[in-house]
Design an enzyme around this catalytic site. Structure first.
Site, PDB file in Angstrom:
ATOM      1  N   ASP A 144       0.847  -1.196   0.000  1.00  0.00           N
ATOM      2  CA  ASP A 144       0.000   0.000   0.000  1.00  0.00           C
ATOM      3  C   ASP A 144       0.880   1.243   0.000  1.00  0.00           C
ATOM      4  OD1 ASP A 144      -2.380   1.431   0.017  1.00  0.00           O
ATOM      5  OD2 ASP A 144      -2.569   1.399   2.198  1.00  0.00           O
ATOM      6  N   HIS A 147       1.984   4.705  -5.764  1.00  0.00           N
ATOM      7  CA  HIS A 147       1.080   4.170  -6.770  1.00  0.00           C
ATOM      8  C   HIS A 147       1.569   4.375  -8.200  1.00  0.00           C
ATOM      9  CE1 HIS A 147      -1.365   3.988  -3.224  1.00  0.00           C
ATOM     10  NE2 HIS A 147      -2.341   3.380  -3.863  1.00  0.00           N
TER      11      HIS A 147
END
Length: 221
Positions: A144, A147
């Site tokens: 996570d 990106h």
């Protein structure tokens, strides 16, 4: 079989913490962490992308129950979309002395308030550099972080080789439709499946959970 749910104190701390993960995805993350920690006892859980610790709380709570630890890796300078002028920028997280993002103090306050500090190892550094010196098998890898394709690929190639067989790969912000979000997490998710080394277990919103069932998921696929 009942799905593991976070203890009430951890769920309350997660809800109160600064961050972006919605509750239904958080519950799925906790369930995955609890499963991984139970199936592979003693092995740590690992998160790439700490931010202010919202999801770290859930990994730490699962680690507490299983008597292991959660490791969370972040340089704490913010990912690309958190910089000034971008959609997820929070000016309260800028260090006024150096003029750059610094989420580490907020993370430490979050973890202290949750009472989970002793179950977390916080590594301040860039994911590829930390992965290169890491030497222990992991029961779960939660991706996570950044990106962009560069960051997502580095996280996948750096950490998946450390994931034990039977361990879980959890990828956040996976969107099949480019209109819904960036495609880098989608591409590493597809890469994992196409490697033949993973079986998908669940999809909750943008959170995908895969189990490692074989070799062949490293840099060369």
């Amino acid at each position: 079989m009942l799905t593991p749910t976070p203890p009430a104190d951890a769920l309350a701390a997660f809800t109160a913490a600064k961050g972006f993960m919605p509750p239904h995805e958080g519950l799925a993350l906790y369930a995955a962490a609890a499963d991984a920690a139970t199936r592979l006892p003693g092995l740590p859980l690992l998160e790439v992308g700490t931010y202010c610790g919202r999801s770290t709380i859930l990994l730490a709570a699962a680690a507490r129950e299983a008597k292991t630890v959660a490791v969370t890796v972040d340089h704490h300078r913010g990912s690309e979309e958190q910089q000034p002028g971008w959609e997820y920028h929070d000016p309260t997280l800028v260090d006024p002395e150096v003029g750059r993002m610094d989420t580490l103090p907020s993370f430490r306050r979050t973890l202290h308030a949750a009472g989970l500090e002793e179950y977390v190892i916080a590594v301040v550094g860039r994911s590829p550099q930390v992965a290169a010196v890491w030497g222990k098998p992991l029961s779960l890898v939660f991706v996570d972080g950044g990106h962009t394709d560069e960051h997502a690929t580095n996280d996948y190639e750096g950490w998946v080789p450390h994931l034990a067989e039977g361990g879980l790969l959890v990828i956040h912000d996976v969107f099949a439709d480019p209109a819904d979000g960036g495609q880098a997490p989608w591409r590493i998710y597809r890469r994992a499946l196409e490697s033949g080394a993973f079986t998908e277990l669940s999809v909750t919103g943008s959170l995908h959970v895969l189990r490692r069932t074989g070799a062949g998921a490293g840099p060369g696929r």
